[in-house]
Design an enzyme around this catalytic site. Structure first.
Site, short mmCIF file in Angstrom:
data_model
loop_
_atom_site.label_atom_id
_atom_site.label_comp_id
_atom_site.label_asym_id
_atom_site.label_seq_id
_atom_site.Cartn_x
_atom_site.Cartn_y
_atom_site.Cartn_z
CG HIS A 14 36.97 36.30 32.63
ND1 HIS A 14 36.96 37.38 33.48
CD2 HIS A 14 37.69 36.69 31.54
CE1 HIS A 14 37.62 38.39 32.94
NE2 HIS A 14 38.09 37.99 31.77
CB CYS A 33 40.93 37.34 33.14
SG CYS A 33 41.51 39.02 32.83
CG ASP A 49 30.91 35.04 31.84
OD1 ASP A 49 30.55 35.79 30.92
OD2 ASP A 49 32.09 34.94 32.22
CE LYS A 103 34.51 39.90 26.59
NZ LYS A 103 35.95 39.98 26.33
CD GLN A 111 34.83 35.32 25.22
OE1 GLN A 111 34.79 35.27 24.00
NE2 GLN A 111 35.57 36.21 25.86
#
Length: 408
Positions: A121, A362, A198, A224, A201
């Site tokens: 991302h 993104c 990261d 999220k 997700q």
């Protein structure tokens, strides 16, 4: 796991959009919020609204207890060794920028390397571009396999003794691939590099244990994972955080201020200058309670089953291309339908009450690697059902007929 009972706790799902019951399949962008999270934030504003760590009055004490209670819940949720390793931020983007600016720019120089992947991302790509430019370090990319996954052999070849930082997404927001973070971390550490993850997700969808992964930094967002927007988390090893300089300065993060010199508070407060996102933290704490009551193992199992069902049904459609691996994928499916532009596709689906994502997500370098300008994406969460997938498939079939001239 009783999905129907879970759905009842999300007020926003019980509405019609454009004359159809809402099917919300844009969870990789942002999840919906259960009543318990909404109520917790309303209760804070109605009963406990005050600044934290400052006043000695009752409201200030209650607000501080709620804010720090959320930090304790967050530390336990990802198995951090200490609450001092939990920094509240505005989101994943801010958290990753904090590491890139506060850590990488201090330790990298000419001849050093920063290693990432082309699936990242923009939030986990641009900060490293800027850190490399500022320090003279070289930005390197672990190659992607034809299905978009990473091979450990390629990771071994890319990460060298000159590498200072490796930063990789746990789960790709486009490909859905679940990356072997623990193994990549081991490679990074063998080369005396630090590992940044990261987790935007992954954290909402599967159990996360930062000590088992052995990573050095881990970033994720609240919005999220059933929490409000504007709150995120940076986990960092205590020793590394203590060695870092803050990148924001002002009230609350200081210990002593003189006319020409200042010193900083202990962790984690030195990285939380100014009035923090108090209500957001309260909402995050309530969201963690909600998710843990259901069980992250159960949530992961449900989503993997739903993702496999969606992948199989979409694979059976003619003129539809799916991106990412068939297996080892999380709860999202990214695709294109013939020559139909993803924005047109999403617009037609919206008329049928189905919310998906369309665009480059993104991830412009990844789009170029896939040789497309944009894609459509359906992403699932704990409140989605096979009926939602069936609605999507039916709508896609109708869209094919609508754009029949564009289908090869």
């Amino acid at each position: 796991m009783n999905v129907q009972a879970i759905r009842e706790q999300f007020p926003i799902l019980h509405q019609e959009v454009n004359g159809h019951p809402l099917v919300y399949l844009d969870n990789a962008a942002s999840s919906q919020k259960p009543r318990s999270v909404i109520d917790a934030m309303v209760r804070y504003y109605e009963m406990d609204n005050a600044n934290v760590h400052r006043g000695v009055h009752t409201l200030g004490s209650r607000a501080t207890d709620a804010y720090e209670g959320a930090r304790e819940k967050t530390a336990a949720f990802i198995h951090a060794a200490s609450t001092q390793e939990i920094i509240f931020t505005r989101g994943t983007t801010t958290a990753l920028n904090l590491v890139a600016s506060g850590y990488a720019r201090a330790v990298c120089g000419e001849g050093d390397e920063i290693v990432i992947t082309a699936m990242e991302h923009h939030s986990n790509l641009i900060p490293w571009q800027q850190a490399a430019k500022a320090t003279g370090a070289t930005l390197k990319y672990i190659p992607l396999q034809p299905d978009g996954s990473i091979s450990l052999e390629d990771a071994e070849k890319t990460i060298t003794s000159r590498t200072k930082v490796v930063s990789v997404t746990h789960v790709s927001n486009v490909l859905g691939v679940i990356n072997p973070i623990k193994e990549i971390t081991a490679i990074a550490h063998r080369n005396h590099a630090i590992m940044v993850v990261d987790g935007a997700q992954s954290t909402p969808h599967m159990p996360v244990d930062v000590q088992d992964l052995n990573c050095d930094f881990y970033a994720f967002s609240g919005h999220k994972m059933c929490a409000p927007t504007g709150i995120g988390v940076l986990y960092g090893r205590k020793a590394l955080l203590e060695a870092m300089e803050p990148i924001e300065f002002g009230g609350e993060m200081i210990d002593y201020v003189d006319l020409y010199e200042s010193t900083w508070k202990e962790l984690p407060y030195r990285f939380e200058g100014g009035t923090p996102i108090i209500a957001g933290a309260v909402g995050l704490g309530a969201a963690i309670d909600f998710l843990q009551e259901i069980g992250m193992d159960e949530i992961e199992k449900h989503e993997l089953k739903l993702s496999a069902y969606a992948y199989d049904r979409l694979s059976a459609m003619e003129d539809l291309a799916i991106y990412g691996p068939r297996t080892n994928r999380a709860g999202l499916v990214t695709f294109n339908l013939g020559d139909v532009h993803p924005h047109d596709l999403a617009t037609v689906l919206d008329t049928k009450g189905i919310a998906i994502r369309a665009g480059h997500h993104c991830c412009q370098p990844l789009m170029r690697w896939l040789n497309v300008s944009s894609t459509a994406r359906a992403s699932f969460y704990l409140y989605n059902t096979e009926e939602d997938v069936d609605r999507l498939i039916d709508a896609l079939q109708q869209t094919k007929e609508f754009f029949g001239y564009a289908i090869g």
